[in-house]
Motif scaffolding. Structure first.
Motif, PDB file in Angstrom:
ATOM      1  N   ASN A 157       0.796  -1.188   0.087  1.00 40.01           N
ATOM      2  CA  ASN A 157      -0.150  -0.131  -0.010  1.00 40.01           C
ATOM      3  C   ASN A 157       0.771   1.386  -0.161  1.00 40.01           C
ATOM      4  O   ASN A 157       2.284   1.294   0.202  1.00 40.01           O
ATOM      5  CB  ASN A 157      -0.910   0.020   1.490  1.00 40.01           C
ATOM      6  N   HIS A 158       0.231   2.197  -0.328  1.00 38.21           N
ATOM      7  CA  HIS A 158       1.242   3.721  -0.291  1.00 38.21           C
ATOM      8  C   HIS A 158       1.779   4.036   0.932  1.00 38.21           C
ATOM      9  O   HIS A 158       3.245   4.130   0.633  1.00 38.21           O
ATOM     10  CB  HIS A 158       0.133   4.863  -0.665  1.00 38.21           C
TER      11      HIS A 158
ATOM     12  N   VAL B 258       2.496   2.482 -15.235  1.00 44.16           N
ATOM     13  CA  VAL B 258       3.188   2.314 -14.069  1.00 44.16           C
ATOM     14  C   VAL B 258       4.481   1.408 -14.494  1.00 44.16           C
ATOM     15  O   VAL B 258       5.635   1.518 -14.019  1.00 44.16           O
ATOM     16  CB  VAL B 258       2.499   1.630 -12.962  1.00 44.16           C
ATOM     17  N   GLU B 259       4.141   0.582 -15.582  1.00 44.85           N
ATOM     18  CA  GLU B 259       5.065  -0.364 -16.125  1.00 44.85           C
ATOM     19  C   GLU B 259       6.456   0.864 -16.905  1.00 44.85           C
ATOM     20  O   GLU B 259       7.392   0.604 -16.565  1.00 44.85           O
ATOM     21  CB  GLU B 259       4.734  -1.394 -17.391  1.00 44.85           C
ATOM     22  N   ASN B 260       5.647   1.584 -17.512  1.00 42.79           N
ATOM     23  CA  ASN B 260       6.549   2.666 -18.215  1.00 42.79           C
ATOM     24  C   ASN B 260       7.481   3.478 -17.157  1.00 42.79           C
ATOM     25  O   ASN B 260       8.803   3.418 -17.571  1.00 42.79           O
ATOM     26  CB  ASN B 260       5.748   3.457 -19.154  1.00 42.79           C
ATOM     27  N   VAL B 261       6.962   3.925 -15.972  1.00 48.09           N
ATOM     28  CA  VAL B 261       7.687   4.633 -15.342  1.00 48.09           C
ATOM     29  C   VAL B 261       8.995   3.915 -14.631  1.00 48.09           C
ATOM     30  O   VAL B 261       9.792   4.314 -14.157  1.00 48.09           O
ATOM     31  CB  VAL B 261       6.909   5.361 -14.313  1.00 48.09           C
TER      32      VAL B 261
ATOM     33  N   LEU C 295       4.186  10.160 -10.520  1.00 47.49           N
ATOM     34  CA  LEU C 295       3.167   9.885 -11.320  1.00 47.49           C
ATOM     35  C   LEU C 295       2.169   8.801 -10.896  1.00 47.49           C
ATOM     36  O   LEU C 295       0.831   8.879 -11.022  1.00 47.49           O
ATOM     37  CB  LEU C 295       3.437   9.517 -12.812  1.00 47.49           C
ATOM     38  N   VAL C 296       2.808   7.864 -10.136  1.00 45.37           N
ATOM     39  CA  VAL C 296       1.979   6.713  -9.500  1.00 45.37           C
ATOM     40  C   VAL C 296       1.368   6.975  -8.146  1.00 45.37           C
ATOM     41  O   VAL C 296       0.148   6.916  -8.310  1.00 45.37           O
ATOM     42  CB  VAL C 296       2.852   5.463  -9.189  1.00 45.37           C
ATOM     43  N   ARG C 297       1.899   8.020  -7.408  1.00 44.27           N
ATOM     44  CA  ARG C 297       1.227   8.268  -6.234  1.00 44.27           C
ATOM     45  C   ARG C 297       0.453   9.407  -6.178  1.00 44.27           C
ATOM     46  O   ARG C 297      -0.383   9.783  -5.277  1.00 44.27           O
ATOM     47  CB  ARG C 297       2.258   8.582  -5.155  1.00 44.27           C
TER      48      ARG C 297
ATOM     49  N   SER D  58      -2.975   1.552  -9.605  1.00 42.68           N
ATOM     50  CA  SER D  58      -3.439   2.643  -8.814  1.00 42.68           C
ATOM     51  C   SER D  58      -3.247   2.681  -7.486  1.00 42.68           C
ATOM     52  O   SER D  58      -3.970   1.835  -6.883  1.00 42.68           O
ATOM     53  CB  SER D  58      -4.714   3.038  -9.417  1.00 42.68           C
ATOM     54  N   PHE D  59      -2.881   3.539  -6.528  1.00 36.44           N
ATOM     55  CA  PHE D  59      -2.704   3.629  -5.306  1.00 36.44           C
ATOM     56  C   PHE D  59      -3.882   4.398  -4.915  1.00 36.44           C
ATOM     57  O   PHE D  59      -4.435   5.208  -5.660  1.00 36.44           O
ATOM     58  CB  PHE D  59      -1.639   4.187  -4.684  1.00 36.44           C
ATOM     59  N   ALA D  60      -4.361   4.676  -3.601  1.00 40.89           N
ATOM     60  CA  ALA D  60      -5.200   5.619  -3.217  1.00 40.89           C
ATOM     61  C   ALA D  60      -4.821   6.804  -3.718  1.00 40.89           C
ATOM     62  O   ALA D  60      -3.640   7.087  -3.135  1.00 40.89           O
ATOM     63  CB  ALA D  60      -5.689   5.246  -1.711  1.00 40.89           C
ATOM     64  N   SER D  61      -5.137   8.004  -4.055  1.00 40.49           N
ATOM     65  CA  SER D  61      -4.690   8.879  -4.558  1.00 40.49           C
ATOM     66  C   SER D  61      -4.990  10.128  -3.847  1.00 40.49           C
ATOM     67  O   SER D  61      -6.131  10.221  -3.131  1.00 40.49           O
ATOM     68  CB  SER D  61      -4.769   9.050  -6.052  1.00 40.49           C
ATOM     69  N   ASP D  62      -4.281  11.096  -3.844  1.00 39.22           N
ATOM     70  CA  ASP D  62      -4.475  12.455  -2.957  1.00 39.22           C
ATOM     71  C   ASP D  62      -3.555  13.297  -3.597  1.00 39.22           C
ATOM     72  O   ASP D  62      -2.294  13.163  -3.815  1.00 39.22           O
ATOM     73  CB  ASP D  62      -4.022  12.123  -1.701  1.00 39.22           C
ATOM     74  N   SER D  63      -4.176  14.533  -4.211  1.00 35.51           N
ATOM     75  CA  SER D  63      -3.607  15.578  -4.932  1.00 35.51           C
ATOM     76  C   SER D  63      -2.630  16.331  -4.126  1.00 35.51           C
ATOM     77  O   SER D  63      -1.352  16.889  -4.351  1.00 35.51           O
ATOM     78  CB  SER D  63      -4.374  16.672  -5.583  1.00 35.51           C
ATOM     79  N   SER D  64      -2.656  16.454  -2.640  1.00 32.92           N
ATOM     80  CA  SER D  64      -1.469  17.116  -1.687  1.00 32.92           C
ATOM     81  C   SER D  64      -0.440  16.101  -1.607  1.00 32.92           C
ATOM     82  O   SER D  64       0.523  16.836  -1.890  1.00 32.92           O
ATOM     83  CB  SER D  64      -2.040  17.168  -0.375  1.00 32.92           C
ATOM     84  N   ARG D  65      -0.483  14.873  -1.739  1.00 33.67           N
ATOM     85  CA  ARG D  65       0.594  14.091  -1.836  1.00 33.67           C
ATOM     86  C   ARG D  65       1.742  14.541  -3.234  1.00 33.67           C
ATOM     87  O   ARG D  65       2.646  14.649  -3.385  1.00 33.67           O
ATOM     88  CB  ARG D  65       0.481  12.581  -2.110  1.00 33.67           C
TER      89      ARG D  65
END
Lengths: 624, 175
Positions: free
Chosen positions: A88-89, A240-243, A288-290, A299-306
């Protein structure tokens, strides 16, 4: 309680890192010298304690910890409880911190480098660590306390419960988090103007280690995708594979440049550039992933402040490094010894090719974002783009690989040129014959030709080396060639499994036998089985050839009670030549849909990668 | 000259970062996929009540008031997480009509869930086959919609609600 210990460990690792920075700037006093090194060890120990605390919380299913509550479940097997720590993140960012400090600590035992260079490198690494630790503490704290009292957790994604996937993230991180140390080595080398033989050797070993780990991590991920997702493919050009692929390619260029650097001093500046690029791409990938900007299977749980936090980190670290690079890197007065075809020119072509490939993949990955910002439309860039751009770009690099290790530094001559010519001509003829008797496809032809030429060219060079130097120190002389043979084998696997694969969709009754290609398949039985935490619908398929039984395979579907998820489990029969990959579909009028893929030589992909990783480790251990 | 060439990477990075910043600040969150239904009329539906099979509620019954529609199921863990938040909303906006749609669930489980965790909904409709969900373009549970007085869908959220989302995004629509 245990979460508290974990959090305190995290804080202490930060405090000790700050103490590294402070004692570095007070070097005139003897006490600070001791404090400096003790802080390095203590920071690593505290972050390890913190990480162990999180693992314990996962093992004990301590749902008072919010991360555990969100991502674990008491009925998970022990292995996956542990692996859930970095699945997890929050937990994976803690793993990121652990790896940074372990690298820092191990590096501090280095005896060959100049002391000031070593200390400056540790300083840079600790400073980057502090940035990331702040990120974890403020936006992704894995030790948050759960506000409600619960006795069961939420996380039980059965797809992720797999041994390959359990060790995939740590390997990947050992790779691309490790690039931070390479960056720090480059920065301190540039700043002190001490990029000498020792520096090159140390950096080469660390880079080889990180790159091999990254290679292993990516390969495990693709292997998992192959047998778990049931789509018959193993690489999807998922963002995510690309990165993870971009730092890998940059790292590959770096490894090659470092190996050549002892003979070509001008490359130093280029090496510094590449090491900055490697870690920049790693952070960029993390961003890009987080940040949740890209949607993908990962995809992880996302949050734009992160996202904003990591983007700022990225700008600070990359910006600082590049500015240092512009103003401090010294211009060398010597000219590159570029000839029509010698080792230097091959290396330059190799580097150019890899950087262009890297940029192409980068463009494809962020293009949808740019388009959405500009025109507010959502588009997706998929496999067709990458296959038709990145692959052709890599072709000249692949071609050169077959002979590059045999080229000379000083002149245009390829020793024993005749042998190579004969080998290449015979390989080309072989490819033509194979294409003639199977079927012609342009990619198939190119792929086969390339792999044959690379493998044959490398084997020939190994043979020539052995007649010259004997079999003592075999690995010393031929290590690079082994890696290249690995690449050749991998290309062979990729080509055969993608161009020559076949797909059959069948609808089959119980006890019926249906022919496909030269084989036939029979549905012996289909059963519902009750397991611990899932119910399984299992098919017993028998694959026959010429009335003889080849194998029994069991594709199945599982229904997990707790998470209400249905998964498909593929049934694979492997032989030396190909994989029979079977997937169970749904029932229609007592007829069961099954899909059978035959993937020729697909396992060569991972075997080739294994050779590359092996060669990477030999490269570290061999004496210069 | 040389320095200019060396600074090319910095410029590339800056340009890319600017785009990313804009993107982030626009908060283009994948949990809010552009819904074809946004600003469209509420789809027609008719729902049998979970608690009384003789009672039905149709789409015509929810016009002339602001409605919050929440798709949930007793087997859906994230739904349980967001569940207590509806009590908060209900307390704050007494006139708000909260419609719960129990999707692909058994009545027994759903009633048990609402008895133990409480029932914040003004009406709970049963969508056993998930057909109403299809009309709404529901792709995963939970999903929450806000419908205005004119019967238009003005908001959609995919995934469990949080305090922050309710405060920042939903409450302004309820005023």
């Amino acid at each position: 309680m245990i979460s508290l210990i974990g959090f305190i460990g995290l804080l202490f690792s930060c405090i000790f890192s700050v103490s590294i920075v402070i004692s570095f700037f007070n070097q005139n006093k003897k006490v600070y010298e001791k404090i400096f090194y003790y802080s390095v060890y203590l920071s690593a120990i505290s972050i390890l304690v913190s990480f162990l605390a999180l693992i314990l919380a996962f093992i004990n299913s301590d749902f008072s910890n919010y991360t555990v509550f969100q991502n674990s479940h008491s009925s998970k097997p022990l292995l996956y409880k542990i692996a859930g720590t970095w699945g997890n993140h929050e937990g994976s960012m803690l793993l990121w911190l652990v790896i940074m400090l372990i690298y820092n600590c191990v590096f501090s035992f280095n005896k060959t480098l100049d002391i000031s260079l070593k200390k400056l490198t540790i300083l840079f690494q600790s400073s980057i660590y502090i940035c990331f630790a702040l990120f974890v503490i403020f936006t992704s704290n894995p030790f948050l306390v759960n506000s409600i009292l619960v006795n069961e957790g939420l996380g039980l994604n059965p797809i992720l419960q797999d041994p390959a996937l359990a060790i995939h993230p740590p390997l990947l991180y050992l790779g691309y988090v490790g690039f931070s140390l390479i960056l720090c080595l480059s920065l301190s080398g540039t700043l002190l103007n001490k990029i000498d033989k020792e520096w090159i050797l140390t950096t080469k070993n660390w880079t080889l280690f990180c790159w091999s780990m990254l290679t292993g991590g990516i390969a495990l991920g693709s292997y998992w995708a192959y047998y778990e997702l049931g789509w018959g493919g193993w690489w999807f050009w998922d963002p995510v594979e690309n990165v993870s692929l971009m730092p890998w390619i940059a790292g590959l260029a770096l490894v090659h440049s470092l190996m050549m650097a002892k003979n070509e001093p001008l490359l130093k500046r280029w090496i510094v550039f590449l090491s900055i690029l490697c870690f920049s791409l790693s952070i960029f990938g993390t961003f890009l992933v987080r940040s949740g900007i890209l949607t993908s299977v990962h995809s992880f749980a996302s949050d734009s402040s992160r996202g904003i936090f990591i983007l700022i980190l990225f700008l600070i670290i990359t910006g600082f490094s590049f500015i240092l690079f512009i103003f401090k890197s010294n211009e060398s007065n010597t000219k590159l010894n570029l000839l029509f075809i010698n080792k230097t020119s091959a290396l330059v072509i190799n580097n150019i090719v890899m950087i262009i490939a890297c940029l192409t993949i980068l463009l494809g990955t962020i293009y949808p974002i740019i388009i959405e910002v500009v025109s507010n439309k959502r588009i997706s860039v998929g496999a067709p783009y990458f296959n038709s751009t990145a692959l052709p770009i890599l072709l000249p690099g692949f071609l050169l690989m077959s002979i590059a290790p045999a080229l000379s530094w000083q002149n245009n001559k390829l020793p024993k040129f005749k042998y190579y010519l004969i080998t290449f001509i015979s390989m080309s003829t072989l490819t033509v014959i194979i294409s003639w008797f199977s079927f012609f496809s342009i990619w198939g032809f190119i792929g086969l030709l390339l792999s044959f030429i690379i493998i044959a060219g490398s084997v020939l060079t190994i043979y020539i080396n052995s007649t010259k130097f004997g079999y003592q120190n075999f690995l010393n002389y031929n290590n690079a060639l082994i890696a290249h043979i690995g690449v050749g084998i991998m290309i062979l696997g990729i080509t055969c499994s993608s161009v020559f694969k076949s797909e059959y969709s069948l609808s089959i009754l119980k006890n019926e036998e249906i022919k496909f290609d030269k084989y036939s398949v029979e549905l012996i039985d289909i059963k519902i089985l009750e397991r611990d935490n899932f119910q399984e619908l299992k098919a017993f398929l028998q694959i026959n050839k010429d009335k003889k039984v080849m194998s029994l395979v069991n594709p199945s579907k599982r229904y997990y009670h707790v998470s209400k998820i249905i998964t498909t489990e593929v049934g694979i029969y492997r032989n030396w030549f190909q994989d029979f990959y079977t997937v169970l579909g749904s029932e229609n009028n007592k007829k069961w849909d099954i899909k059978i893929y035959t993937n020729p030589l697909v396992n060569l992909i991972w075997f080739g990668v294994l050779l590359m990783v092996f060669s990477g480790f030999v490269g570290i251990l061999k004496n210069e | 000259m040389n320095k200019i060439i060396l600074s090319i990477p910095i410029f590339i990075i800056l340009i890319i970062s600017i785009f990313l910043f804009i993107f982030l600040l626009q908060e283009k969150n994948p949990t809010k996929p552009p819904s074809a239904l946004l600003n469209e009329e509420l789809p027609k539906f008719s729902l049998v009540s979970l608690f009384d099979k003789t009672v039905t509620l149709s789409s015509l019954d929810v016009v002339n008031q602001i409605t919050l529609i929440n798709f949930f199921a007793s087997w859906c863990a994230p739904c349980k997480v967001e569940h207590p938040l509806f009590f908060k909303i209900k307390k704050k906006y007494l006139n708000l009509f909260i419609l719960g749609i129990d999707m692909q669930d058994t009545n027994k489980d759903a009633i048990e869930f609402l008895t133990t965790d409480g029932n914040p909904y003004d009406y709970v409709g049963v969508d056993e086959q998930g057909l109403v969900g299809v009309e709404f373009g529901v792709i995963g549970l939970p999903e929450t919609f806000v419908v205005n007085k004119d019967g238009k869908i003005i908001y959609k959220y995919l995934g469990p609600l949080t305090d922050k989302i309710i405060e920042d995004e939903i409450e302004p629509l309820l005023q």
